[in-house]
Scaffold this motif. Structure first.
Motif, PDB file in Angstrom:
ATOM      1  N   PRO A   1      21.802  11.044  71.995  1.00  0.00           N
ATOM      2  CA  PRO A   1      21.145  11.915  71.007  1.00  0.00           C
ATOM      3  C   PRO A   1      21.479  11.454  69.595  1.00  0.00           C
ATOM      4  CG  PRO A   1      23.050  13.005  71.988  1.00  0.00           C
ATOM      5  CD  PRO A   1      22.836  11.743  72.770  1.00  0.00           C
ATOM      6  N   GLY A   2      20.606  11.763  68.653  1.00  0.00           N
ATOM      7  CA  GLY A   2      20.771  11.279  67.288  1.00  0.00           C
ATOM      8  C   GLY A   2      22.027  11.771  66.603  1.00  0.00           C
ATOM      9  N   HIS A   3      22.555  12.928  67.023  1.00  0.00           N
ATOM     10  CA  HIS A   3      23.737  13.471  66.349  1.00  0.00           C
ATOM     11  C   HIS A   3      25.036  12.860  66.853  1.00  0.00           C
ATOM     12  CE1 HIS A   3      23.354  15.968  70.016  1.00  0.00           C
ATOM     13  NE2 HIS A   3      24.682  16.017  69.960  1.00  0.00           N
ATOM     14  N   ALA A   4      24.976  12.038  67.897  1.00  0.00           N
ATOM     15  CA  ALA A   4      26.196  11.451  68.456  1.00  0.00           C
ATOM     16  C   ALA A   4      26.690  10.300  67.583  1.00  0.00           C
ATOM     17  CB  ALA A   4      25.948  10.950  69.874  1.00  0.00           C
ATOM     18  N   ALA A   5      28.001  10.185  67.471  1.00  0.00           N
ATOM     19  CA  ALA A   5      28.619   9.080  66.732  1.00  0.00           C
ATOM     20  C   ALA A   5      29.204   8.084  67.729  1.00  0.00           C
ATOM     21  CB  ALA A   5      29.716   9.601  65.813  1.00  0.00           C
ATOM     22  N   LEU A   6      29.341   6.843  67.289  1.00  0.00           N
ATOM     23  CA  LEU A   6      29.923   5.789  68.112  1.00  0.00           C
ATOM     24  C   LEU A   6      31.285   5.408  67.550  1.00  0.00           C
ATOM     25  CD1 LEU A   6      26.774   3.540  68.595  1.00  0.00           C
ATOM     26  CD2 LEU A   6      27.916   4.863  70.369  1.00  0.00           C
ATOM     27  N   VAL A   7      32.303   5.467  68.389  1.00  0.00           N
ATOM     28  CA  VAL A   7      33.653   5.052  68.012  1.00  0.00           C
ATOM     29  C   VAL A   7      33.833   3.601  68.462  1.00  0.00           C
ATOM     30  CG1 VAL A   7      36.113   5.431  68.381  1.00  0.00           C
ATOM     31  CG2 VAL A   7      34.579   7.386  68.137  1.00  0.00           C
ATOM     32  N   ILE A   8      33.913   2.696  67.518  1.00  0.00           N
ATOM     33  CA  ILE A   8      33.995   1.267  67.834  1.00  0.00           C
ATOM     34  C   ILE A   8      35.384   0.940  68.391  1.00  0.00           C
ATOM     35  CG2 ILE A   8      33.749  -1.069  66.935  1.00  0.00           C
ATOM     36  CD1 ILE A   8      31.177   0.647  66.942  1.00  0.00           C
ATOM     37  N   THR A   9      35.410   0.250  69.529  1.00  0.00           N
ATOM     38  CA  THR A   9      36.675  -0.037  70.207  1.00  0.00           C
ATOM     39  C   THR A   9      37.047  -1.511  70.216  1.00  0.00           C
ATOM     40  OG1 THR A   9      35.566  -0.257  72.362  1.00  0.00           O
ATOM     41  CG2 THR A   9      36.329   1.948  71.729  1.00  0.00           C
ATOM     42  N   GLU A  10      36.193  -2.377  69.674  1.00  0.00           N
ATOM     43  CA  GLU A  10      36.481  -3.816  69.684  1.00  0.00           C
ATOM     44  C   GLU A  10      36.357  -4.376  68.270  1.00  0.00           C
ATOM     45  OE1 GLU A  10      34.308  -6.083  72.505  1.00  0.00           O
ATOM     46  OE2 GLU A  10      34.929  -4.855  74.216  1.00  0.00           O
ATOM     47  N   ALA A  11      37.329  -5.199  67.910  1.00  0.00           N
ATOM     48  CA  ALA A  11      37.357  -5.768  66.564  1.00  0.00           C
ATOM     49  C   ALA A  11      36.172  -6.684  66.301  1.00  0.00           C
ATOM     50  CB  ALA A  11      38.666  -6.525  66.350  1.00  0.00           C
ATOM     51  N   ARG A  12      35.632  -7.326  67.351  1.00  0.00           N
ATOM     52  CA  ARG A  12      34.515  -8.257  67.126  1.00  0.00           C
ATOM     53  C   ARG A  12      33.289  -7.522  66.581  1.00  0.00           C
ATOM     54  NH1 ARG A  12      31.123  -9.260  72.500  1.00  0.00           N
ATOM     55  NH2 ARG A  12      31.638  -7.379  73.662  1.00  0.00           N
ATOM     56  N   VAL A  13      33.084  -6.276  67.007  1.00  0.00           N
ATOM     57  CA  VAL A  13      31.956  -5.493  66.495  1.00  0.00           C
ATOM     58  C   VAL A  13      32.215  -5.114  65.035  1.00  0.00           C
ATOM     59  CG1 VAL A  13      30.532  -3.449  66.818  1.00  0.00           C
ATOM     60  CG2 VAL A  13      31.521  -4.611  68.818  1.00  0.00           C
ATOM     61  N   ALA A  14      33.412  -4.623  64.757  1.00  0.00           N
ATOM     62  CA  ALA A  14      33.761  -4.257  63.390  1.00  0.00           C
ATOM     63  C   ALA A  14      33.690  -5.470  62.459  1.00  0.00           C
ATOM     64  CB  ALA A  14      35.153  -3.647  63.349  1.00  0.00           C
ATOM     65  N   ASP A  15      34.139  -6.626  62.930  1.00  0.00           N
ATOM     66  CA  ASP A  15      34.087  -7.844  62.112  1.00  0.00           C
ATOM     67  C   ASP A  15      32.643  -8.228  61.794  1.00  0.00           C
ATOM     68  OD1 ASP A  15      36.825  -7.961  62.167  1.00  0.00           O
ATOM     69  OD2 ASP A  15      36.936  -9.501  63.736  1.00  0.00           O
ATOM     70  N   ALA A  16      31.760  -8.071  62.779  1.00  0.00           N
ATOM     71  CA  ALA A  16      30.353  -8.400  62.553  1.00  0.00           C
ATOM     72  C   ALA A  16      29.751  -7.481  61.498  1.00  0.00           C
ATOM     73  CB  ALA A  16      29.573  -8.282  63.863  1.00  0.00           C
ATOM     74  N   TYR A  17      30.110  -6.194  61.540  1.00  0.00           N
ATOM     75  CA  TYR A  17      29.617  -5.259  60.530  1.00  0.00           C
ATOM     76  C   TYR A  17      30.172  -5.598  59.148  1.00  0.00           C
ATOM     77  CZ  TYR A  17      27.685  -2.190  64.148  1.00  0.00           C
ATOM     78  OH  TYR A  17      26.944  -1.665  65.167  1.00  0.00           O
ATOM     79  N   ALA A  18      31.443  -5.936  59.096  1.00  0.00           N
ATOM     80  CA  ALA A  18      32.052  -6.284  57.809  1.00  0.00           C
ATOM     81  C   ALA A  18      31.402  -7.530  57.216  1.00  0.00           C
ATOM     82  CB  ALA A  18      33.554  -6.485  57.982  1.00  0.00           C
ATOM     83  N   GLU A  19      31.174  -8.529  58.054  1.00  0.00           N
ATOM     84  CA  GLU A  19      30.567  -9.773  57.575  1.00  0.00           C
ATOM     85  C   GLU A  19      29.131  -9.549  57.096  1.00  0.00           C
ATOM     86  OE1 GLU A  19      30.887 -12.636  60.678  1.00  0.00           O
ATOM     87  OE2 GLU A  19      33.087 -12.637  60.676  1.00  0.00           O
ATOM     88  N   ALA A  20      28.447  -8.590  57.711  1.00  0.00           N
ATOM     89  CA  ALA A  20      27.064  -8.303  57.330  1.00  0.00           C
ATOM     90  C   ALA A  20      26.971  -7.332  56.158  1.00  0.00           C
ATOM     91  CB  ALA A  20      26.301  -7.740  58.529  1.00  0.00           C
ATOM     92  N   GLY A  21      28.122  -6.867  55.639  1.00  0.00           N
ATOM     93  CA  GLY A  21      28.125  -5.950  54.516  1.00  0.00           C
ATOM     94  C   GLY A  21      27.778  -4.521  54.870  1.00  0.00           C
TER      95      GLY A  21
END
Length: 285
Positions: free
Chosen positions: A205-225
């Protein structure tokens, strides 16, 4: 009918981790685990599972499909042969093809749940289930390795072998299997995360949040700004228990941006809505 405490955090789901045994310890209890339809019961340790109500395949159908995949997996020598087989078998449900995009756009103009839309949902659910099963295999391998390591230690103790005696044995005999490190195994066998996220967003559902559990995903977001503050920045405490609020940075972006796409996908309307992700501030245990 029970009502939800308005002060309680909104629904939050771990991503991409779907098993408690692979979750970073300090994130335990922050969110629920996504169940693509294969879990038979809630985890013994009390973790919460979230199974969407609109999954297209029931558990019996899923087990049959996963069984076929795993049987074929044992027969082929080259993983590309397996990919080619399934690409051919389900080519009509891959939205990347021009035919798939055309069918998906036509479906958006048709009331109900048309054939192409259901086929895409089936593919998404099967992809999530294969990732779920891979995590199970990682846990099984690490458990097997741990059992062998323990047996080898007990064997050495029963023989009365000292450290000096062990030096005289063939190299590596008492060093175990090398399969006990779940983190290493998970890194070796992890698949691409973006198709998995696309599939999961289809059912959340649209109101659900995602808790990121792997650094590779967070790193990809950081690199993409994506974490530079250009998106909406809700309070993490609105999505996780208060004890976890300071562990995360929260950002809300359209689903297609969380997939690192440059533009919306007309054939994937579930990616248009704003989605919130919670990224750990640090990754140390």
């Amino acid at each position: 009918m029970p009502t939800q405490d308005p002060r309680a955090p909104a629904l939050s789901i771990y991503f991409p981790c779907m098993h408690a045994g692979l979750l970073p310890t300090r994130l335990a209890g922050a969110a629920a685990f996504f169940d693509p339809g294969l879990a038979t019961a809630s985890p013994d340790s009390g973790e919460t599972l979230y199974r969407p109500a609109d999954l297209p395949l029931d558990q019996a159908s899923l087990m049959a499909a996963i069984g076929q995949y795993e049987a074929l997996e044992r027969e082929v020598k080259n993983p590309r042969e397996l990919d080619a087989f399934f690409s051919t078998r389900f080519e009509d449900i891959f939205p990347e093809s021009s035919r798939g995009i055309e069918d998906a756009l036509r479906d958006r103009m048709t009331p109900g749940r048309p054939k192409a839309s259901r086929a895409g949902a089936v593919k998404a659910q099967l992809g999530l289930c294969l990732a779920w099963r891979m995590e199970e295999k990682i846990l099984e391998l690490s458990g097997l390795g741990g059992g062998v390591d323990q047996s080898m230690r007990e064997f050495a103790e029963n023989l009365g072998l000292s450290d000096e005696d062990a030096d005289e044995l063939p190299p590596g005999l008492l060093e175990g299997t090398g399969l006990t490190d779940k983190k290493t195994l998970a890194g070796e066998f992890c698949g691409p995360w973006r198709p998995l996220l696309d599939a999961m967003l289809r059912f959340l559902p649209g109101h659900a949040a995602l808790v990121i559990t792997e650094a590779r995903v967070a790193d990809a977001y950081a690199e993409a700004g994506q974490l530079d503050g250009s998106g909406a920045t809700p309070k993490a405490g609105a999505f996780v228990p208060e004890a976890f609020a300071d562990l995360f940075t929260a950002v809300s972006l359209p689903g297609w941006r969380l997939l690192l796409d440059n533009r919306p996908r007309p054939e994937s309307p579930w990616l248009d809505a704003l989605r919130t992700v919670l990224v750990p501030v640090t990754w140390e245990e």
